[in-house]
Design an enzyme around this catalytic site. Structure first.
Site, PDB file in Angstrom:
ATOM      1  N   GLN A   1      -4.147  -1.506   9.924  1.00 51.65           N
ATOM      2  CA  GLN A   1      -3.949  -2.880   9.014  1.00 51.65           C
ATOM      3  C   GLN A   1      -4.841  -4.079   9.920  1.00 51.65           C
ATOM      4  OE1 GLN A   1      -3.013  -3.603   5.816  1.00 51.65           O
ATOM      5  NE2 GLN A   1      -3.917  -5.593   6.070  1.00 51.65           N
TER       6      GLN A   1
ATOM      7  N   ASP B   1     -10.999   3.267   4.660  1.00 53.24           N
ATOM      8  CA  ASP B   1     -11.314   1.880   4.502  1.00 53.24           C
ATOM      9  C   ASP B   1     -12.797   1.770   4.529  1.00 53.24           C
ATOM     10  OD1 ASP B   1      -9.506  -0.220   3.934  1.00 53.24           O
ATOM     11  OD2 ASP B   1      -9.030  -0.257   6.263  1.00 53.24           O
TER      12      ASP B   1
ATOM     13  N   LYS C   1       0.639  -1.154   0.010  1.00 53.95           N
ATOM     14  CA  LYS C   1      -0.008   0.035   0.056  1.00 53.95           C
ATOM     15  C   LYS C   1       0.962   1.292   0.203  1.00 53.95           C
ATOM     16  CE  LYS C   1      -3.856  -2.393   2.036  1.00 53.95           C
ATOM     17  NZ  LYS C   1      -4.335  -2.993   3.623  1.00 53.95           N
TER      18      LYS C   1
END
Ligand code: NAP
Length: 297
Positions: free
Chosen positions: A96, A119, A52
């Site tokens: 994460q 997200d 990422k």
């Protein structure tokens, strides 16, 4: 002939479009910033985060990475997120998952400021998605929506079957498919591990989204002729390769390709889109937080 849906190509077009948006932001002195936070002892998570960060660098997003010891107290993670919420150079925050066991995952998701929640997992953003007023669509289902549009897959009036009901893929996917919109309006069924006779559902579907995490569980006999098949699964299975394994999806590709009209491969289908949509959400967040109008691809 089954058409292979090329996720790499569509993701690359999206990244090109994002470069234009990032240039617009730059004219106003804004560089989008994405903070990734890792508190995990899972080596795969470390790989995902570094991918990422690499994606950010390639398109001109400032990547900030914070790594906490898996043994650190949970409070340290909540405080880190709160500090990033206040940092004006950070427009998107991604913690994460999964985090270590002693951290309360739901509390982490609630701590990320909704406007920076790229997200799309904060309860406020989940609620907005369900209500048809999404701020950030979760990256995987959003990427799938873009893939279907890029390949002119008609969702309106289609029978869609989503296999899997996770918070990150199955549920938001089903929610997007039922929205009153040009890329929604599908009659949608959600299947899961307690579904009786899964094949009876998938066989009547014009669109199957397979997100169960079970290697090759859906084969050609379970599909309708001409169906569009989106294979979300990424499963490691033992194989006689250098690494000792290979990646397969939730769909048995060889038999599925004899029946499906369009299909995403694994790898090279949904995966690259998930990565691209994180960048997309970050650029959107940067535009909204700075008041700069950006055109998103
Ligand atoms: P998850 O949280 O484990 O959820 C799996 C879902 O599938 C659950 O709802 C489960 O049902 C259902 N399921 C399991 N076995 C089933 C069966 N035999 N029949 C029907 N449904 C079944 O997984 P996830 O995070 O959604 O991920 C799913 C897969 O997609 C994984 O392989 C993951 O690696 C992959 N993935 C790929 C991307 C990408 O970018 N390509 C992104 C995210 C995830 P219950 O709810 O009843 O347990």
């Amino acid at each position: 002939m089954t058409e292979i849906i090329d996720g790499e190509a569509v993701a690359s077009e999206i990244r090109d479009g994002l470069s234009d948006a990032i240039a617009t932001l730059a004219e106003e002195g804004v560089t989008p910033g994405l903070a990734t936070v890792l508190m995990s002892d899972d080596p795969a998570s470390e790989t995902y985060v570094s991918m990422k960060q690499q994606d950010c660098e390639e398109v001109g997003i400032d990547g900030i990475h914070v790594e906490l010891s898996p043994d650190a107290p949970a409070e340290q993670l909540y405080e880190t997120v709160e500090e990033l919420n206040e940092d004006e150079t950070v427009h998107g925050i991604l913690v994460q998952m999964p985090v270590v066991d002693h951290v309360d995952t739901r509390r982490v998701l609630r701590t990320v400021a909704p406007r920076k929640d790229v997200d799309g997992f904060h309860p406020e953003n989940v609620g907005r998605l369900v209500a048809g007023d999404a701020r950030f669509k979760p990256c995987t289902p959003h990427g799938i929506q873009k893939l279907l549009a890029a390949y002119d897959v008609e969702t309106e009036g289609a029978e869609a079957v989503v296999v899997g009901r996770s918070d990150i893929v199955g549920k938001p996917m089903a929610n997007l498919l039922i929205q009153k919109s040009a890329v929604g309006n599908a009659t949608t069924t959600v299947c899961h591990s307690r579904t009786e006779d899964l094949a009876a559902h998938t066989r009547r579907a014009d669109i199957v989204v397979a997100a169960a995490g079970v290697p090759e569980m859906i084969d050609g006999t379970m599909l309708k002729e001409g169906a569009t098949v989106v294979d979300v699964g990424i499963n490691r299975v033992d194989a006689d390769t250098e690494k000792g394994y290979e990646l397969v999806g939730d769909v048995e590709q060889a038999s599925a390709r004899e029946v499906a009209g369009k299909i995403t491969p694994v790898p090279g289908g949904v995966g690259p889109m998930t990565r691209a949509m994180l960048l997309w959400n970050t650029v959107k967040a940067a535009g909204e937080q700075t008041g700069v109008n950006v055109e998103l691809p």
